[in-house]
Design an enzyme around this catalytic site. Structure first.
Site, PDB file in Angstrom:
ATOM      1  N   SER A  34       0.834  -1.210   0.000  1.00  0.00           N
ATOM      2  CA  SER A  34       0.000   0.000   0.000  1.00  0.00           C
ATOM      3  C   SER A  34       0.871   1.264   0.000  1.00  0.00           C
ATOM      4  O   SER A  34       1.581   1.491  -0.977  1.00  0.00           O
ATOM      5  CB  SER A  34      -1.068  -0.004   1.080  1.00  0.00           C
ATOM      6  OG  SER A  34      -2.013  -1.044   0.794  1.00  0.00           O
ATOM      7  N   HIS A  39       4.134  14.323   6.021  1.00  0.00           N
ATOM      8  CA  HIS A  39       4.116  15.765   5.779  1.00  0.00           C
ATOM      9  C   HIS A  39       4.734  16.408   7.014  1.00  0.00           C
ATOM     10  O   HIS A  39       4.317  16.115   8.133  1.00  0.00           O
ATOM     11  CB  HIS A  39       2.688  16.288   5.587  1.00  0.00           C
ATOM     12  CG  HIS A  39       1.940  15.571   4.500  1.00  0.00           C
ATOM     13  ND1 HIS A  39       2.210  15.781   3.166  1.00  0.00           N
ATOM     14  CD2 HIS A  39       0.959  14.643   4.546  1.00  0.00           C
ATOM     15  CE1 HIS A  39       1.407  15.005   2.445  1.00  0.00           C
ATOM     16  NE2 HIS A  39       0.645  14.295   3.254  1.00  0.00           N
ATOM     17  N   CYS A  54      -1.321  -3.725   4.224  1.00  0.00           N
ATOM     18  CA  CYS A  54      -2.081  -4.962   4.274  1.00  0.00           C
ATOM     19  C   CYS A  54      -1.075  -6.106   4.299  1.00  0.00           C
ATOM     20  O   CYS A  54       0.125  -5.897   4.157  1.00  0.00           O
ATOM     21  CB  CYS A  54      -3.075  -5.080   3.138  1.00  0.00           C
ATOM     22  SG  CYS A  54      -2.424  -4.855   1.511  1.00  0.00           S
TER      23      CYS A  54
END
Lengths: 128, 128
Positions: A34, A39, A54
Site C-alpha cells: 500500500s 508531511h 495490508c
C-alpha cells in the site's frame, strides 16, 4: 522514509519527495503493501505520518524508525482497521494512544506485531 | 485521481500509479496541499481512498469525482482533524458517515466546504 518502509517489511515500488520553501517536505513511498506518507512542518516541530498496510507489514516498525529519525519527543498514533464489509462499517478506529519518548520506551510493536488485517495508522510526531 | 485532485482545488506535484496482477491498482497523487491515495480491489468491489489536505482544498469534491468514476453504490467516509497541539490530541475523528448513492445524492460537499483546518478524509467505496 525508505528505511522506515523496509523496517516495516514492505517492498518499495516508488518514492516521491517534494520539499517546500522555506522548509517542510511531503514524502510518499508506494509499497506493494500500500503506502506510507509524511508531511512535515519543522517550524512547528510537527510531522504527520500515514501508513496504509495490508498483509504482514508491521507499521509500528516504520513508526519507530521515523520517530527516531525525526527525533520525536512525543507521538500520537491512531490505528484504523480498514477492510471489506458489505453490511457493516468498513473502517473502525482500533486505538488512539500517545507515546512520550522521554518517559518510556516505544513498546507497542510487539503488541501489534500479530496484526494481519488491512489497516492504517495515522501518526502525529512532535518535538520542541 | 488527477481529475479528483483538481476538483478538490489542489495543485498536483506528482502522480504514481502501480497496477497489480491480476487486477487492482495503487495510486498516489502528491499535491501542494498534501496527498490523495487510492487502493482498489476490483474483485471485491472495494476501493480505499485517503485525502490529506490543508488550506482551502475541498476533499468532498474529490470524493464525488472518485465515487462517480468508481461507480460506487455506497461510500463510507471518516473525517479526521489533524493539526498541531502540544498539549491535547493532534488528531480527532470529526465524523463517520455512509452514503448510499442509489438512495440519495451526495450532499455533504456544501456542508464541509468551509473546512479550513488541516484534516484527512478516509473513504471506503463499494459497488456490487
Amino acid at each position: 522514509m525508505n528505511q522506515a518502509a523496509k523496517a516495516a517489511r514492505t517492498n518499495i515500488v516508488a518514492s516521491v519527495f517534494q520539499p517546500f520553501e522555506p522548509q517542510g517536505v511531503t514524502g510518499v513511498v508506494v509499497v506493494e503493501e500500500s503506502h506510507l506518507s509524511i508531511h512535515t512542518w519543522p517550524e512547528c516541530g510537527y510531522a504527520a505520518v500515514d501508513f496504509f498496510t495490508c498483509g504482514e507489514a508491521i507499521p509500528e516498525m516504520a513508526h519507530r524508525v521515523l520517530s527516531e529519525g525525526l527525533r520525536a519527543e512525543r507521538a500520537e498514533v491512531i490505528f484504523v482497521d480498514r477492510g471489506i464489509s458489505h453490511t457493516g462499517p468498513s473502517m473502525r478506529m482500533r486505538s488512539h494512544s500517545t507515546e512520550h519518548y522521554g518517559e518510556r520506551a516505544y513498546e507497542r510493536a510487539s503488541e501489534h506485531a500479530d496484526l494481519r488485517v488491512s489497516g492504517e495508522t495515522l501518526m502525529a510526531a512532535h518535538r520542541s
